[in-house]
Design an enzyme around this catalytic site. Sequence first.
Site, PDB file in Angstrom:
ATOM      1  CG  ASP A   8      -6.448  -3.335  -3.630  1.00 15.44           C
ATOM      2  OD1 ASP A   8      -7.274  -2.656  -2.984  1.00 15.44           O
ATOM      3  OD2 ASP A   8      -5.215  -3.223  -3.496  1.00 15.44           O
TER       4      ASP A   8
ATOM      5  CG  HIS B 297      -5.347  -2.876   0.190  1.00 15.22           C
ATOM      6  ND1 HIS B 297      -4.741  -2.364  -0.931  1.00 15.22           N
ATOM      7  CD2 HIS B 297      -4.773  -2.228   1.249  1.00 15.22           C
ATOM      8  CE1 HIS B 297      -3.860  -1.446  -0.568  1.00 15.22           C
ATOM      9  NE2 HIS B 297      -3.851  -1.351   0.748  1.00 15.22           N
TER      10      HIS B 297
ATOM     11  CB  SER C 263      -0.965  -0.041   1.183  1.00 17.53           C
ATOM     12  OG  SER C 263      -2.019   0.878   1.010  1.00 17.53           O
TER      13      SER C 263
END
Length: 642
Positions: free
Chosen positions: A369, A400, A254
Amino acid sequence: MKKITLVLFVMALIFSGHAELFAQKKARKAETVSQSEAAQKSDVKINAPSSGNAVIQTQNQTVTTVPVIVNGEAQKIKTFEDPNNWIREDLWVETEFDTDGDGRPDRMHVDVTRPKQTETEGLKLPVVYESSPYFAGTAGNNPEYFWDVRQELNTQPKPHAIPPQIERRGERPVISNSQVKAWLPYGFIVVHSSAPGTGLSQGCPTIGTRIEALAPKAVIDWLNGRAKGYTTPDGNEEVKAYWTTGKVGMIGTSYNGTIPFAAATTGVEGLEAIIPVAPNNSYYHYYRSNGLVRSPGGYLGEDADVLYDFIFSNPDNCDYCDSVVRDREMAEGLDRVTGDYNEFWAKRDLMNYMEPFRAAVLMAHAFNDWNVVPSHSYRFIEKLKEIGVPLQIYYHQGGHGGEPPFSMMNRWFTRYLFGVENGVENDTKAWIVREKDDRLKPTPYADYPNPDALPVTFFLKPGAPASGALVTEKPAKQGTETLVDNFSFTGSMLAQAEYTNHRLLYLTPELTEPAHISGVVKVKVRAASSKPAVNLSVWMVSLPWEESRQMRPTDNIITRGWADLQNHRSMTQSEPLVPGKFYEMTFELEPDDQIIPAGKQIGLMIFSSDKEFTLHPDPGTELTIDLDGTEVTIPIVGGNIK
């Protein structure tokens, strides 16, 4: 005489044996010394047994052999596994920027975890490096800290609340324990740094600007002797990285995966490889979609200023940072009214900085995601191929996050950080986890998208308010169909409805064979709105809808996308719609690779406000679709659907 002769003969044998034994010992000693010397070089390539007891005995010293290689992968080294034998230290690395206005270069807080042998034996090892704005804590996700999405389109939003100062967490010298147990036992030093304006790192958070590329660059420069490190944030006592080869690999998920990609766009020498997982490589694509104000999945109402407050955990110079970055640059540049791509967003799009890129990339993402959508990685794949850097792709079917199997990552870092010629650059280019498979058991493919995928165009036949049809032969004079916007219905509710005027749904015949979709679905829409602005949401779904406790992300939603008809000409300049006038716009849905099983129907669903992602204007806006001017092109392996 015979006795004398016999004695002389025996003595000759003894001396001959001693001479041979002496020669063997001498040869072994020379070999040991040669290995010992090699082991102390920065680019060691000694293969040792897989037991992990990789040591070389010399007369005066025991030197640990690194790396230990089996089948092209670094192996654990027993003496590196005990945390009691690790050296942990922290420091501040001086950067080339001053974001907090104090007239001095900002310094980044860095921690180092390394085997004690880097001190006692003079070992020099490569580095696995992770940087993050999250290490020292974050603000809460209270709804009042987010923008209220309940607003009319093309209007100024109401201000939102500002969270209190984050209570900084952590205890020196440790910034994070992330990656340490995973990589240090294999012969890597692990380094962390807090992003600018977070933790004990100086400066201001700027959310996606070049500052977030230059901060890790400074750390890599320090690891290679080109930048200065200090024992304190303001002192002059220097710290040297004498224990590393200077070869660095970055990894993270991320935001922590965005930073490695950003660092690589600087072309900094020493950054040999990166493993970005679900990286956000463009903040426009994170908070906007084809001109439309769109929230990341799960964070309705988030924007760059909300993220700024969420990560700003260093209380030093708060007033300056808030006034300059959040309350001026962000307030002026966000533009939650039009959603246009502007200079503010261009500065936060890594595609605009790719020329110096040189690091080998193992890219990882998930097709489902909906936080950092998969186009963030996909839109860079072709660019990386064009640049010619080593590239491997791993996609799974979950949400995710989700790293590739450790073996894949190990081979990547073994090749590019240890310099072991394990042939990873010739391995399969794309690894995709199939729908029902374990995430760590991907299927190899020649590339992604699948080279055998061919575009198949489908046209629309009417059927509202029930469902119409998707056909491959274009029919004539199908007319128009109209839906009425109402944000109170979720997309999943609309997809399951047999009869509703809040969406338009078009279905293929029931599949008699599985259909393998691989790549990007493109939609061309010709539409008219009853108001000067309208949300446009498009989902591709697999029907009938599945509802069960064991439901998988791939059971129902194939892919989705969003757009603003006001940007039908340009992403940088929207124009209010003339009510009733038709406009044509072509845009892409999120990339996917999914096998739709036989017995299912593929559906194209067009609706307006998406309750989970878009703004929520008052219900009632009418969106009319010209069926003759609307089509969808799906990349299907084999080029046909049955």
